[in-house]
Every structure is written in C-alpha cells, then in structure tokens.
Design a protein around this motif. Sequence first.
Motif, PDB file in Angstrom:
ATOM      1  N   THR A   1      92.429  -3.886 -13.852  1.00 51.92           N
ATOM      2  CA  THR A   1      93.345  -3.726 -14.972  1.00 51.92           C
ATOM      3  C   THR A   1      93.787  -5.081 -15.487  1.00 51.92           C
ATOM      4  N   VAL A   2      93.739  -5.257 -16.803  1.00 49.95           N
ATOM      5  CA  VAL A   2      94.329  -6.422 -17.449  1.00 49.95           C
ATOM      6  C   VAL A   2      95.746  -6.041 -17.855  1.00 49.95           C
TER       7      VAL A   2
ATOM      8  N   THR B   1      88.610 -19.521 -16.525  1.00 54.47           N
ATOM      9  CA  THR B   1      87.451 -19.578 -17.413  1.00 54.47           C
ATOM     10  C   THR B   1      86.641 -18.286 -17.306  1.00 54.47           C
ATOM     11  N   VAL B   2      85.693 -18.129 -18.206  1.00 54.92           N
ATOM     12  CA  VAL B   2      84.795 -16.969 -18.156  1.00 54.92           C
ATOM     13  C   VAL B   2      84.097 -16.910 -16.805  1.00 54.92           C
TER      14      VAL B   2
ATOM     15  N   GLN C   1      90.283 -12.744 -22.756  1.00 52.77           N
ATOM     16  CA  GLN C   1      90.044 -11.985 -23.982  1.00 52.77           C
ATOM     17  C   GLN C   1      88.713 -11.255 -23.932  1.00 52.77           C
ATOM     18  N   LYS C   2      87.707 -11.893 -23.332  1.00 56.13           N
ATOM     19  CA  LYS C   2      86.403 -11.238 -23.200  1.00 56.13           C
ATOM     20  C   LYS C   2      86.539  -9.964 -22.380  1.00 56.13           C
ATOM     21  N   LEU C   3      87.332 -10.025 -21.310  1.00 56.07           N
ATOM     22  CA  LEU C   3      87.525  -8.850 -20.469  1.00 56.07           C
ATOM     23  C   LEU C   3      88.279  -7.754 -21.214  1.00 56.07           C
TER      24      LEU C   3
ATOM     25  N   ALA D   1      90.762  -1.136 -17.267  1.00 56.94           N
ATOM     26  CA  ALA D   1      91.832  -0.736 -18.189  1.00 56.94           C
ATOM     27  C   ALA D   1      92.591  -1.946 -18.712  1.00 56.94           C
ATOM     28  N   TYR D   2      93.269  -1.713 -19.822  1.00 55.36           N
ATOM     29  CA  TYR D   2      94.099  -2.746 -20.443  1.00 55.36           C
ATOM     30  C   TYR D   2      95.470  -2.168 -20.753  1.00 55.36           C
ATOM     31  N   VAL D   3      96.514  -2.847 -20.302  1.00 48.68           N
ATOM     32  CA  VAL D   3      97.894  -2.420 -20.572  1.00 48.68           C
ATOM     33  C   VAL D   3      98.661  -3.598 -21.141  1.00 48.68           C
TER      34      VAL D   3
END
Length: 216
Positions: A36-37, A145-146, A182-184, A195-197
């Motif tokens: 989760t981000v 980093t990426v 941001q890529k994730l 997921a993103y919250v």
Amino acid sequence: MQNSEKRVPKNPVKFKVTLTQEQKEAKSVLLNNKITVLSGIAGTSKTFLAVQTALDQFFKRNVNRITIMRPTVATEDLGHLPGSVDEKMAMWMIPIVENMYLMYNKQNIDKMISEGSIRMLPLQFTQGITFVNEFVILDEAQNATVEQTAMVLTRLGEGSTVVLTGDPKQIQLKQANKSGLQKLINLTDTIDKLAYVELVNNHRDPIVEQIVKYYV
C-alpha cells in the motif's frame, strides 16, 4: 531467514491514541493489501498510521517482526556521521520511533528494538533479503529511487505486508524524476493487491495547512 510460523495470538493491546474515522478506513486498506502507498501532505499522519498498524499486527501476532526503512536523503550536508550502522540509522529513524512512543510504552518499544522485534534496516542492506511474516514500512518513500523501490518490493515473502509512506510533493532527491513513488502510484490499477490511499486531514497545528499551501 525468519521462521515462517506465526506466533499464537494474544489479547489486544490498548494504544494511547485512538484512530480517527479516516485513519480507520485507511488502516483497513493497509490490512487488505500486500503493498500500500500511503500518501498525503505534511501533517496527515502517514507515518503514525503505518506504525500503529505495524504494532497492532505485531501484538496480535499476525507478524513476527516490524522492519522499517527510510532513505538517507537530507536537505543539507551534515558531513560524515560517526558511529556504527545502528547509531547512524538511529538519527534517520527518530520520527518513526517517536511516533511509536506516542502510542505505546517507551520502555517496551526500546526493548522490542534491542531484541530485534523492531528492525531498522538501511536500504542498501535489503539486497538478498526475503521478508517473511513481517510488516515492512518504507517511510519517506518519495526519496527512494525507482531502483530502491523495486529492490524493497521484490523482497516481499510469505505472510508479509509492505507500506510505503510519502508525498510526491516533498521529493528531496537531486533529480525528482528518479523517485519511484509516483511510478508505483500509477500502477495501483494494474497490479493486484497493490493499493493507494491518500490521507487529507491535518493532525498538527492548523497553521501547517496554510504553510503547506504556500510552500509545498
């Protein structure tokens, strides 16, 4: 490698701070996904919520260890930091440990750290590790980093969860486009159990919201 068997559950632990409705809903997302981000501007309790969830899962014996990582990126040059790896990492981990103190007994937290139940891990040492039955937090992930982000996520093993806290508006890397956060976030609709919250409520002084508006 850690034993993959989870510990026998124990009675719930009472934390010093009660979660808000927004935090409870976000926590539910964290618990129902592998990765989760957890995003939000300064003051929205990203680190606090990640740490509370990690401790809750540990005390419920759903995980055997909490692993915390944080990119060692600074806005000013502090020179060479003396001491062992643990002593150097301690400086970067102060915000996380202080959040733990806010919600639980300081003596117990310090004991968990000394016993290795809470592990502070430098990013560069994750190569070759597999996280088994662990709750993993990558704090200030916008400064990873990426390549570092991918390295952490590909360490995910059986029974583990990874939470990345961060704000794409607070990138401190010399090249902002090198950030992997941001890529994730952009991949959350294409990878299952990712997921993103985004947290929006401010938990610091009300003036912080105004500062962020004009400075970030």
